[in-house]
Design a protein around this motif. Structure first.
Motif, PDB file in Angstrom:
ATOM      1  N   PRO A  20       0.915  -1.139   0.016  1.00 46.55           N
ATOM      2  CA  PRO A  20      -0.028  -0.179  -0.052  1.00 46.55           C
ATOM      3  C   PRO A  20       0.888   1.282   0.090  1.00 46.55           C
ATOM      4  N   ARG A  48       1.923  -5.152   3.124  1.00 45.57           N
ATOM      5  CA  ARG A  48       0.582  -5.076   3.603  1.00 45.57           C
ATOM      6  C   ARG A  48       0.658  -6.273   4.719  1.00 45.57           C
ATOM      7  N   THR A  70      -0.334  -3.486  10.215  1.00 46.13           N
ATOM      8  CA  THR A  70       0.417  -2.337   9.257  1.00 46.13           C
ATOM      9  C   THR A  70       1.328  -1.516  10.201  1.00 46.13           C
TER      10      THR A  70
END
Length: 161
Positions: free
Chosen positions: A72, A109, A113
């Motif tokens: 991400p 990810r 996190t």
């Protein structure tokens, strides 16, 4: 070289540089529509050296969207850009070749996190561009991954861009 030709070359270098920067931003932001627009209609990319695939830009964009969802947070730094213009149909400046190094830190990810492992890789891009009536576009992108490192606690990394 005349002053007019020198100015045209500078303008082309800036335009080509903008395409390369737009490529990095599109991948980092996950903007796959923008990624596809950067390519000529027959444009292709080759990510096999980083565990990926080779194929037409729309297929590659779909593959990247799926695989980079694992990361991400990502940031391409494309540096040491070497631009060379070539000939097409006996005219100057219709093609460009850019070889550039990249450094790409990413965050994998995980369920937790905040403690997610980092993955960092580096290598070299080979970009082939064509001048079109709409401006410069990517015709071929080839990734040559030279190294990768995952911080402690990470599992096996997936394919990279």
């Amino acid at each position: 070289m005349t002053q007019r030709a020198e100015l045209a070359t500078v303008i082309d270098r800036l335009a080509v540089d903008e395409v390369i920067t737009a490529y990095a931003v599109a991948v980092d932001d996950g903007d796959w529509a923008a990624y596809r627009r950067l390519f000529t209609p027959d444009g292709r990319a080759d990510y096999r050296s980083s565990g990926g695939i080779e194929g037409p830009a729309p297929e590659i964009a779909a593959w990247l969207a799926e695989n980079l969802a694992l990361f991400p947070m990502r940031q391409h730094l494309i540096v040491n850009r070497r631009v060379h213009f070539g000939l097409l149909d006996h005219d100057t400046g219709d093609t460009a070749r850019v070889r550039a190094d990249y450094f790409n830190p990413m965050r994998l990810r995980t369920d937790d996190t905040p403690g997610a492992p980092d993955l960092v890789c580096g290598g070299r891009y080979d970009f082939a561009l064509l001048r079109t009536p709409e401006g410069w576009h990517l015709h071929q992108v080839t990734v040559e991954e030279k190294w990768r490192h995952m911080s402690a606690g990470g599992g096996a990394p997936g394919p990279l861009s």
